[in-house]
Design a protein around this motif. Structure first.
Motif, PDB file in Angstrom:
ATOM      1  N   PRO A  28      34.849 -30.105   5.306  1.00  0.00           N
ATOM      2  CA  PRO A  28      33.566 -30.732   5.614  1.00  0.00           C
ATOM      3  C   PRO A  28      32.429 -29.718   5.585  1.00  0.00           C
ATOM      4  O   PRO A  28      32.641 -28.518   5.599  1.00  0.00           O
ATOM      5  CB  PRO A  28      33.773 -31.270   7.028  1.00  0.00           C
ATOM      6  CG  PRO A  28      34.802 -30.374   7.617  1.00  0.00           C
ATOM      7  CD  PRO A  28      35.710 -29.990   6.475  1.00  0.00           C
ATOM      8  N   GLY A  29      31.240 -30.250   5.559  1.00  0.00           N
ATOM      9  CA  GLY A  29      30.030 -29.470   5.744  1.00  0.00           C
ATOM     10  C   GLY A  29      29.371 -29.963   7.023  1.00  0.00           C
ATOM     11  O   GLY A  29      29.971 -30.739   7.768  1.00  0.00           O
ATOM     12  N   ALA A  88      29.562 -32.735  11.776  1.00  0.00           N
ATOM     13  CA  ALA A  88      30.375 -32.446  10.596  1.00  0.00           C
ATOM     14  C   ALA A  88      30.508 -33.718   9.768  1.00  0.00           C
ATOM     15  O   ALA A  88      30.720 -34.807  10.314  1.00  0.00           O
ATOM     16  CB  ALA A  88      31.760 -31.947  11.008  1.00  0.00           C
ATOM     17  N   LEU A  89      30.358 -33.574   8.446  1.00  0.00           N
ATOM     18  CA  LEU A  89      30.465 -34.705   7.519  1.00  0.00           C
ATOM     19  C   LEU A  89      31.202 -34.278   6.261  1.00  0.00           C
ATOM     20  O   LEU A  89      31.123 -33.112   5.858  1.00  0.00           O
ATOM     21  CB  LEU A  89      29.073 -35.204   7.111  1.00  0.00           C
ATOM     22  CG  LEU A  89      28.224 -35.892   8.163  1.00  0.00           C
ATOM     23  CD1 LEU A  89      26.796 -36.061   7.656  1.00  0.00           C
ATOM     24  CD2 LEU A  89      28.819 -37.241   8.519  1.00  0.00           C
ATOM     25  N   PRO A  90      31.872 -35.221   5.599  1.00  0.00           N
ATOM     26  CA  PRO A  90      32.461 -34.907   4.293  1.00  0.00           C
ATOM     27  C   PRO A  90      31.343 -34.602   3.293  1.00  0.00           C
ATOM     28  O   PRO A  90      30.221 -35.111   3.440  1.00  0.00           O
ATOM     29  CB  PRO A  90      33.201 -36.181   3.903  1.00  0.00           C
ATOM     30  CG  PRO A  90      33.269 -37.023   5.124  1.00  0.00           C
ATOM     31  CD  PRO A  90      32.166 -36.579   6.029  1.00  0.00           C
ATOM     32  N   PRO A  91      31.615 -33.805   2.273  1.00  0.00           N
ATOM     33  CA  PRO A  91      30.591 -33.538   1.262  1.00  0.00           C
ATOM     34  C   PRO A  91      30.081 -34.845   0.648  1.00  0.00           C
ATOM     35  O   PRO A  91      30.850 -35.777   0.442  1.00  0.00           O
ATOM     36  CB  PRO A  91      31.331 -32.702   0.219  1.00  0.00           C
ATOM     37  CG  PRO A  91      32.466 -32.079   0.975  1.00  0.00           C
ATOM     38  CD  PRO A  91      32.858 -33.088   2.016  1.00  0.00           C
ATOM     39  N   GLY A  92      28.776 -34.896   0.412  1.00  0.00           N
ATOM     40  CA  GLY A  92      28.190 -36.091  -0.196  1.00  0.00           C
ATOM     41  C   GLY A  92      26.713 -36.198   0.100  1.00  0.00           C
ATOM     42  O   GLY A  92      26.115 -35.342   0.740  1.00  0.00           O
ATOM     43  N   SER A 118      30.527 -28.622   1.129  1.00  0.00           N
ATOM     44  CA  SER A 118      31.631 -28.040   1.897  1.00  0.00           C
ATOM     45  C   SER A 118      31.252 -26.685   2.475  1.00  0.00           C
ATOM     46  O   SER A 118      30.671 -25.845   1.777  1.00  0.00           O
ATOM     47  CB  SER A 118      32.862 -27.855   1.013  1.00  0.00           C
ATOM     48  OG  SER A 118      33.422 -29.090   0.686  1.00  0.00           O
ATOM     49  N   ASN A 119      31.579 -26.498   3.739  1.00  0.00           N
ATOM     50  CA  ASN A 119      31.374 -25.224   4.443  1.00  0.00           C
ATOM     51  C   ASN A 119      29.924 -24.747   4.456  1.00  0.00           C
ATOM     52  O   ASN A 119      29.671 -23.558   4.625  1.00  0.00           O
ATOM     53  CB  ASN A 119      32.273 -24.131   3.852  1.00  0.00           C
ATOM     54  CG  ASN A 119      33.732 -24.448   4.023  1.00  0.00           C
ATOM     55  OD1 ASN A 119      34.158 -24.912   5.077  1.00  0.00           O
ATOM     56  ND2 ASN A 119      34.507 -24.226   2.982  1.00  0.00           N
ATOM     57  N   GLN A 120      28.972 -25.655   4.289  1.00  0.00           N
ATOM     58  CA  GLN A 120      27.556 -25.310   4.304  1.00  0.00           C
ATOM     59  C   GLN A 120      26.852 -26.155   5.363  1.00  0.00           C
ATOM     60  O   GLN A 120      27.364 -27.185   5.791  1.00  0.00           O
ATOM     61  CB  GLN A 120      26.901 -25.570   2.939  1.00  0.00           C
ATOM     62  CG  GLN A 120      27.498 -24.772   1.802  1.00  0.00           C
ATOM     63  CD  GLN A 120      27.237 -23.286   1.951  1.00  0.00           C
ATOM     64  OE1 GLN A 120      26.137 -22.871   2.300  1.00  0.00           O
ATOM     65  NE2 GLN A 120      28.248 -22.480   1.679  1.00  0.00           N
ATOM     66  N   ILE A 121      25.654 -25.740   5.755  1.00  0.00           N
ATOM     67  CA  ILE A 121      24.852 -26.472   6.736  1.00  0.00           C
ATOM     68  C   ILE A 121      23.604 -27.010   6.050  1.00  0.00           C
ATOM     69  O   ILE A 121      22.849 -26.247   5.449  1.00  0.00           O
ATOM     70  CB  ILE A 121      24.447 -25.567   7.909  1.00  0.00           C
ATOM     71  CG1 ILE A 121      25.684 -25.048   8.636  1.00  0.00           C
ATOM     72  CG2 ILE A 121      23.523 -26.321   8.869  1.00  0.00           C
ATOM     73  CD1 ILE A 121      25.385 -23.974   9.662  1.00  0.00           C
ATOM     74  N   ALA A 122      23.402 -28.324   6.137  1.00  0.00           N
ATOM     75  CA  ALA A 122      22.168 -28.950   5.658  1.00  0.00           C
ATOM     76  C   ALA A 122      21.242 -29.096   6.857  1.00  0.00           C
ATOM     77  O   ALA A 122      21.630 -29.648   7.887  1.00  0.00           O
ATOM     78  CB  ALA A 122      22.465 -30.313   5.047  1.00  0.00           C
ATOM     79  N   ARG A 123      20.036 -28.580   6.757  1.00  0.00           N
ATOM     80  CA  ARG A 123      19.075 -28.638   7.859  1.00  0.00           C
ATOM     81  C   ARG A 123      18.127 -29.811   7.626  1.00  0.00           C
ATOM     82  O   ARG A 123      17.455 -29.879   6.590  1.00  0.00           O
ATOM     83  CB  ARG A 123      18.284 -27.327   7.918  1.00  0.00           C
ATOM     84  CG  ARG A 123      17.197 -27.298   8.942  1.00  0.00           C
ATOM     85  CD  ARG A 123      17.698 -26.843  10.259  1.00  0.00           C
ATOM     86  NE  ARG A 123      16.622 -26.961  11.250  1.00  0.00           N
ATOM     87  CZ  ARG A 123      16.821 -26.814  12.518  1.00  0.00           C
ATOM     88  NH1 ARG A 123      18.016 -26.524  12.972  1.00  0.00           N
ATOM     89  NH2 ARG A 123      15.836 -26.939  13.361  1.00  0.00           N
ATOM     90  N   VAL A 124      18.087 -30.751   8.589  1.00  0.00           N
ATOM     91  CA  VAL A 124      17.224 -31.924   8.481  1.00  0.00           C
ATOM     92  C   VAL A 124      16.590 -32.180   9.848  1.00  0.00           C
ATOM     93  O   VAL A 124      17.277 -32.521  10.802  1.00  0.00           O
ATOM     94  CB  VAL A 124      18.018 -33.184   8.040  1.00  0.00           C
ATOM     95  CG1 VAL A 124      17.067 -34.345   7.801  1.00  0.00           C
ATOM     96  CG2 VAL A 124      18.859 -32.918   6.812  1.00  0.00           C
TER      97      VAL A 124
END
Length: 133
Positions: A28-29, A88-92, A118-124
């Motif tokens: 997950p990411g 945590a979320l699956p890639p997408g 995967s293995n990254q953080i999306a900042r929102v």
């Protein structure tokens, strides 16, 4: 006769194992950010800064994660007492929104599209307008 059955059983076992390893999901990411809620009053603290929101106030405005097309709810998350959240979320591809937006609710916010890797953080980050002045 036993030796005849031995090979098909071995072949089935091999295919079963090969099928299970090829279906393994990607790691997950994460999505994380900050929820900003304007104060419901014009109160300022003694040092001139606006009064901050409390954990209870953030709990009134849960965030929802929607599918890319916005039709399916994937997850819910509530910001902590500082307005921060992490999930945590699956890639997408997803959309971050606030529960209670019009036409059903009274909260105004702009849905935020984002991508999880995967293995990254999306900042929102999310700013909302409660409509209360």
């Amino acid at each position: 006769m036993v030796s005849i059955l031995k090979y098909p059983i071995s072949a089935c076992f091999f295919l079963l194992l090969a099928g299970n390893t090829s279906v393994a999901a990607a790691p997950p990411g994460f999505v994380e950010g900050h929820l900003k809620i304007p104060s419901s009053s014009e109160v300022e603290l003694a040092d001139g800064t606006p009064a901050s929101a409390t954990a209870e106030r953030y709990a009134e405005y849960p965030l929802i994660i929607l599918s890319k097309d916005g039709k399916k709810e994937i997850a819910h998350v509530t910001a902590d007492g500082n307005g921060s959240y992490r999930l945590a979320l699956p890639p997408g591809d997803y959309i971050l929104d606030v529960q209670g937006r019009p036409p059903k609710g009274h909260v105004r916010a702009n849905p935020q599209p984002f991508t999880v890797t995967s293995n990254q953080i999306a900042r929102v980050d999310m700013d909302i307008d409660t409509g209360i002045r």
